[in-house]
Design a protein around this motif. Structure first.
Motif, PDB file in Angstrom:
ATOM      1  N   GLY A 169       0.802  -1.214   0.000  1.00  0.00           N
ATOM      2  CA  GLY A 169       0.000   0.000   0.000  1.00  0.00           C
ATOM      3  C   GLY A 169       0.839   1.270   0.000  1.00  0.00           C
ATOM      4  O   GLY A 169       1.980   1.283  -0.473  1.00  0.00           O
ATOM      5  N   ILE A 170       0.261   2.311   0.575  1.00  0.00           N
ATOM      6  CA  ILE A 170       0.899   3.642   0.575  1.00  0.00           C
ATOM      7  C   ILE A 170       1.172   4.047   2.015  1.00  0.00           C
ATOM      8  O   ILE A 170       0.286   3.965   2.874  1.00  0.00           O
ATOM      9  N   THR A 171       2.404   4.510   2.250  1.00  0.00           N
ATOM     10  CA  THR A 171       2.817   4.869   3.610  1.00  0.00           C
ATOM     11  C   THR A 171       3.314   6.310   3.639  1.00  0.00           C
ATOM     12  O   THR A 171       4.172   6.698   2.838  1.00  0.00           O
ATOM     13  N   LEU A 172       2.776   7.100   4.549  1.00  0.00           N
ATOM     14  CA  LEU A 172       3.212   8.478   4.770  1.00  0.00           C
ATOM     15  C   LEU A 172       3.876   8.532   6.139  1.00  0.00           C
ATOM     16  O   LEU A 172       3.258   8.170   7.146  1.00  0.00           O
ATOM     17  N   THR A 173       5.122   8.999   6.166  1.00  0.00           N
ATOM     18  CA  THR A 173       5.889   8.954   7.409  1.00  0.00           C
ATOM     19  C   THR A 173       6.417  10.332   7.780  1.00  0.00           C
ATOM     20  O   THR A 173       7.180  10.945   7.013  1.00  0.00           O
ATOM     21  N   ASP A 174       5.995  10.843   8.944  1.00  0.00           N
ATOM     22  CA  ASP A 174       6.528  12.070   9.540  1.00  0.00           C
ATOM     23  C   ASP A 174       6.594  13.222   8.531  1.00  0.00           C
ATOM     24  O   ASP A 174       7.629  13.867   8.355  1.00  0.00           O
ATOM     25  N   LEU A 175       5.465  13.522   7.882  1.00  0.00           N
ATOM     26  CA  LEU A 175       5.438  14.575   6.856  1.00  0.00           C
ATOM     27  C   LEU A 175       5.380  15.961   7.497  1.00  0.00           C
ATOM     28  O   LEU A 175       4.551  16.223   8.367  1.00  0.00           O
TER      29      LEU A 175
END
Length: 609
Positions: free
Chosen positions: A356-362
């Motif tokens: 899937g899609i992972t967003l980290t500490d944006l």
């Protein structure tokens, strides 16, 4: 103060860039124009010499009385002059046609170059007023300045050849004639250079006002503002504001034109005085018998044509100087560099979604703004999962969508598809994996088929797939009731177009999103204009519509949000709550408070209804 060497070099580079641009657009026409310049440069001297021979033949015939010989020679000379005149006229018309053909081709080429550059630029530039000033100046100057530079170089070559011939002829008469010729043209050229620079600086300062005037003009003529314009009676106010802005522009421009007209008159007066002095000199030498009548006519004509060629030469130089100043706007636009960097060796995505899609500490803030929009946001969207994103207006939901589409890059943190950072993927590959229904979606004034098919232009003619997408979005019945079904033009811009309601447009746009074979579908307020019944049936089979794809749903309707697999609450730039509807209601936090208030409000409306 003299112009710095660096500025002179930059000006030369602009001429070079303009010529290369014109050459790329129309090499054959450029070669033809160059050849015609060489041919046209010979005609003036040849026609002058024939005129001298004709006048001298007539004079000798009258004085000697040898009519038969004189008339025969005269006929031959006039015939030759006619051939030269016809050849010159034909060459001039061919040159005019060639120049027009080249100009049309180059203009279209420049527009295409500007369009491609505009499409390739980062979204950030479209949110920067300085960019719009640059774009406005490029649109004004780009389509015709490069062609003018090349045409100016052509005229420069033609005038230069004619001038060399005329000056050489005049020096056989008297050295002062050549000097007077140059002196008569200089004042006019100096005026052009000075006022070209003034106009350039004036336009630099007034671009923002011109754009603002254009904006008010658009408000008074565009369909987007037509309803409010009439409802709130804004026409008079917008018209008055437009007239005030145009009044400022007009007044300053006319003041410059008035100053230039006066200076031009003084320059022309100087040229006329010098011209009469030269004519007087030629007349005296003819009266004294130092030259023949034919010589007198030839020198008179040589001086006039030489003056014309010199003026053309110097004005071409001054014109090149002016075009160099203004073409800088166009090349400044072309030189704008993107901040989103394409990887030199992009990685490939696996064909099947697994992680899937992972967003980290944006972390992210818009250029020029001190306050961050996102501060440490982290989120995971699993394959086939529907995630709803809720939050107050301005919480950063739309910004997150822009980052997911890689319209911007985060200042810190990363976004990964299948474990691969978006910045390591080709931009086209990233955006091919995402389909979006924006809240401010575009209504294309094209056919229904094209409106849906634009979701994946490679399959624009796949009518069966387009019909399937329309059916999944609940738009099939709407389309079948249109005059030409899928070939019906939507909107009122073109003849035969049919306008849809906002809710009907929304169905078409949702179909466009479904038509794209993307891993992630982002729906930003996708049903805000749909009636409750249509919305209910759409979400009842939402999981089926997604066909195993992930979805990010942004909505203020909690009846819609509650159907998602997970709900994430965005607050102060980060996800502060994450869970199912039931879990979040149990926690009694931000989501529960928002849901309860909306439910109470809806119940109150129903009671009053």
């Amino acid at each position: 103060m003299s112009q710095p060497v660096s500025s002179k070099i930059r000006n030369a580079v602009r001429i070079d860039r303009a010529f290369r641009l014109v050459w790329r657009a129309s090499p054959s026409w450029t070669l033809l124009n160059g050849a015609l310049v060489l041919v046209q440069g010979v005609f003036p001297l040849l026609s002058l010499y024939l005129l001298k021979l004709i006048v001298d033949t007539i004079t000798e015939t009258v004085q000697s009385g040898g009519l038969e010989t004189g008339i025969s020679k005269l006929i031959m000379l006039i015939g030759a002059a006619a051939v030269v005149a016809l050849a010159q006229a034909g060459t001039t018309k061919l040159a005019d046609y060639s120049a027009e053909a080249q100009s049309t081709i180059v203009t279209d080429f420049v527009y295409d170059t500007m369009h491609r550059k505009s499409v390739d630029l980062d979204l950030a530039y479209y949110e920067d007023p300085n960019y719009f000033d640059t774009l406005h100046r490029a649109q004004q100057e780009g389509p015709y300045r490069p062609t003018r530079i090349v045409n100016g170089l052509n005229r420069l070559g033609q005038s230069g050849m004619s001038l060399v011939a005329m000056v050489g002829l005049l020096f056989t008469f008297h050295w002062s004639a050549g000097v007077l010729l140059f002196a008569s043209a200089l004042p006019g050229v100096l005026v052009q250079i000075v006022f070209s620079k003034k106009m350039y600086h004036w336009q630099q300062q007034r671009t923002s006002i011109e754009r603002k005037a254009d904006y008010y003009s658009w408000l008074m003529t565009a369909d987007a503002s037509a309803k409010e314009l009439r409802l709130f009676d804004l026409g008079g106010f917008f018209s008055e504001t437009f007239n005030c802005l145009r009044g400022v522009i007009r007044g300053e421009k006319l003041a410059l034109s008035r100053q230039r007209a006066i200076a031009d008159f003084v320059a022309q007066a100087c040229a006329i005085i010098i011209l009469m002095a030269c004519f007087l000199l030629i007349g005296f030498r003819t009266i004294k018998g130092l030259i023949t009548i034919g010589d007198m006519v030839m020198y008179f004509q040589a001086f006039q044509r030489g003056l014309s060629s010199l003026k053309e030469l110097l004005h071409s130089i001054a014109g090149l100087y002016e075009d160099n100043l203004f073409v800088a706007h166009f090349f400044s636009f072309l030189d704008v560099q993107n901040t989103l960097v394409e990887p030199t060796e992009p990685e490939a995505l696996p064909p099947v979604s697994q992680r899937g899609i992972t967003l980290t500490d944006l972390h992210f803030r818009y250029p020029g703004q001190a306050k961050p929009v996102l501060s440490g946001l982290s989120l995971t969207i699993k394959p086939g999962e529907v995630v709803a994103l809720v939050g107050a207006n301005g919480a950063g939901k739309s910004t997150l969508v822009k980052l997911l589409c890689r319209l911007y890059d985060p200042e810190q943190g990363n976004i990964a598809i299948e474990g691969t950072d978006l910045r390591n993927l080709a931009l086209s590959d990233v955006r091919r994996q995402i389909s979006v229904v924006f809240q401010d979606f575009v209504k294309y004034h094209l056919s229904v088929r094209e409106n849906i098919g634009l979701g994946d232009i490679k399959r624009l003619d796949d009518v069966a797939a387009i019909a399937t997408a329309a059916n999944r979005a609940g738009a099939e019945e709407l389309i079948q009731n249109l005059p030409n079904c899928y070939e019906t033009i939507l909107g009122r811009w073109f003849i035969g177009g049919v306008e849809l309601s906002q809710g009907e447009w929304q169905k078409i746009v949702i179909a466009r999103a479904f038509f794209r074979d993307a891993r992630l579908v982002i729906l930003d307020e996708p049903t805000s204009s749909l009636d409750g019944n249509t919305e209910y049936h759409l979400y009842l089979k939402f999981k089926e519509l997604m066909a195993g794809r992930s979805a990010l749903l942004i909505s203020h309707r909690f009846s819609t949000v509650s159907m998602a697999d997970r709900i994430c609450v965005l607050h102060d730039g980060r996800i502060v709550e994450d869970g199912t509807h039931k879990e979040l209601m149990t926690r009694n936090g931000i989501y529960a408070d928002m849901y309860t208030k909306q439910s109470i409000w809806m119940e109150d409306l129903e009671r009053k209804g």
